[in-house]
Design a protein around this motif. Structure first.
Motif, mmCIF file in Angstrom:
data_model
loop_
_atom_site.group_PDB
_atom_site.id
_atom_site.type_symbol
_atom_site.label_atom_id
_atom_site.label_comp_id
_atom_site.label_asym_id
_atom_site.label_seq_id
_atom_site.Cartn_x
_atom_site.Cartn_y
_atom_site.Cartn_z
ATOM 1 N N PHE A 203 0.836 -1.204 0.000
ATOM 2 C CA PHE A 203 0.000 0.000 0.000
ATOM 3 C C PHE A 203 0.872 1.256 0.000
ATOM 4 N N MET A 204 1.961 1.229 0.772
ATOM 5 C CA MET A 204 2.853 2.392 0.823
ATOM 6 C C MET A 204 3.513 2.620 -0.535
ATOM 7 N N ALA A 205 3.894 1.550 -1.228
ATOM 8 C CA ALA A 205 4.487 1.683 -2.562
ATOM 9 C C ALA A 205 3.475 2.262 -3.547
ATOM 10 N N ILE A 206 2.230 1.836 -3.441
ATOM 11 C CA ILE A 206 1.191 2.392 -4.318
ATOM 12 C C ILE A 206 1.002 3.870 -4.036
ATOM 13 N N ASN B 74 4.607 3.668 -7.034
ATOM 14 C CA ASN B 74 5.522 2.642 -7.504
ATOM 15 C C ASN B 74 4.795 1.296 -7.558
ATOM 16 N N LEU B 75 4.167 1.019 -8.692
ATOM 17 C CA LEU B 75 3.367 -0.197 -8.838
ATOM 18 C C LEU B 75 4.234 -1.458 -8.870
ATOM 19 N N ALA B 76 5.426 -1.364 -9.455
ATOM 20 C CA ALA B 76 6.303 -2.539 -9.521
ATOM 21 C C ALA B 76 6.688 -2.997 -8.113
ATOM 22 N N ASP B 77 7.055 -2.058 -7.241
ATOM 23 C CA ASP B 77 7.381 -2.414 -5.856
ATOM 24 C C ASP B 77 6.158 -2.948 -5.128
ATOM 25 N N ALA B 78 5.006 -2.365 -5.405
ATOM 26 C CA ALA B 78 3.771 -2.820 -4.758
ATOM 27 C C ALA B 78 3.482 -4.275 -5.102
ATOM 28 N N LEU B 79 3.641 -4.635 -6.356
ATOM 29 C CA LEU B 79 3.418 -6.018 -6.776
ATOM 30 C C LEU B 79 4.474 -6.953 -6.199
ATOM 31 N N ARG B 80 5.699 -6.462 -6.058
ATOM 32 C CA ARG B 80 6.769 -7.280 -5.494
ATOM 33 C C ARG B 80 6.532 -7.544 -4.011
ATOM 34 N N LEU C 233 1.241 -9.438 -4.107
ATOM 35 C CA LEU C 233 0.498 -9.445 -5.368
ATOM 36 C C LEU C 233 -0.915 -8.877 -5.206
ATOM 37 N N PHE C 234 -1.537 -9.108 -4.059
ATOM 38 C CA PHE C 234 -2.907 -8.662 -3.853
ATOM 39 C C PHE C 234 -2.992 -7.215 -3.352
ATOM 40 N N GLY C 235 -1.858 -6.567 -3.079
ATOM 41 C CA GLY C 235 -1.849 -5.187 -2.584
ATOM 42 C C GLY C 235 -2.553 -4.211 -3.513
ATOM 43 N N PRO C 236 -2.174 -4.156 -4.799
ATOM 44 C CA PRO C 236 -2.855 -3.222 -5.700
ATOM 45 C C PRO C 236 -4.339 -3.513 -5.865
ATOM 46 N N ILE C 237 -4.706 -4.793 -5.858
ATOM 47 C CA ILE C 237 -6.123 -5.166 -5.997
ATOM 48 C C ILE C 237 -6.915 -4.659 -4.795
ATOM 49 N N LEU C 238 -6.387 -4.887 -3.589
ATOM 50 C CA LEU C 238 -7.076 -4.424 -2.380
ATOM 51 C C LEU C 238 -7.077 -2.901 -2.285
ATOM 52 N N PHE C 239 -5.988 -2.274 -2.695
ATOM 53 C CA PHE C 239 -5.927 -0.810 -2.681
ATOM 54 C C PHE C 239 -7.015 -0.221 -3.577
ATOM 55 N N LEU C 240 -7.156 -0.783 -4.770
ATOM 56 C CA LEU C 240 -8.199 -0.329 -5.691
ATOM 57 C C LEU C 240 -9.589 -0.589 -5.118
#
Length: 158
Positions: free
Chosen positions: A64-67, A71-77, A80-87
């Motif tokens: 979440f902090m990377a998003i 920084n989406l690449a760091d968020a996915l690293r 994996l579910f971080g960007p999905i939950l953030f959205l």
């Protein structure tokens, strides 16, 4: 296009919307604040601290902090579910705020649409736990997971 129902939100519905708004915005605001102040020490995972094994949610805060930094690449690293939950949290917060502002329930939301299309949610938990298993396997084989969890449990018990 967003359409609202004709019925006004009851007091109970308004309270539940405020509760959901708080639950969905807290991680988003926290991620933005922690980027400027650093991760506070109280955010240590109690499961990891007790067993030495990362929990299924370990890495979500860093993701979440990377998003929040963009920084989406760091968020996915990180998870994996971080960007999905953030959205999902962002969309839910916006929809709750719209309903509270209008004082009426939205007739159609993405969450209701998804819930109607997906009857059985058990497979989503299976995917999440499968991802967790792959993360543990990867940590073990890369040498990052070097703690014997049984040894830690025995030490803590004795």
């Amino acid at each position: 296009m967003l359409r609202f129902s004709d019925a006004v939100l009851s007091k109970q519905e308004r309270l539940s919307r405020w509760g959901f708004l708080g639950l969905t915005t807290a991680p988003l605001v926290g991620a933005a604040l922690f980027n400027h102040t650093g991760t506070p020490p109280f955010l240590l995972c109690p499961f990891w601290a007790t067993t030495g094994i990362p929990c299924p949610g370990c890495g979500l805060t860093r993701s979440f902090m990377a998003i929040a930094r963009g920084n989406l690449a760091d968020a996915l690293r990180m998870h994996l579910f971080g960007p999905i939950l953030f959205l999902a949290f962002t969309v839910a917060a916006v929809l709750m705020a719209l309903e509270l502002k209008a004082g009426r329930r939205l007739q159609h939301t993405p969450f209701r649409y998804i819930n109607e299309r997906i009857q059985n949610w058990w497979w989503l938990g299976g995917i999440y736990l499968g991802y967790y298993g792959l993360r543990l396997y990867s940590l073990f084989h890369t040498g990052e997971f070097y703690i014997n969890p049984l040894e830690i449990l025995i030490i803590k018990i004795l």
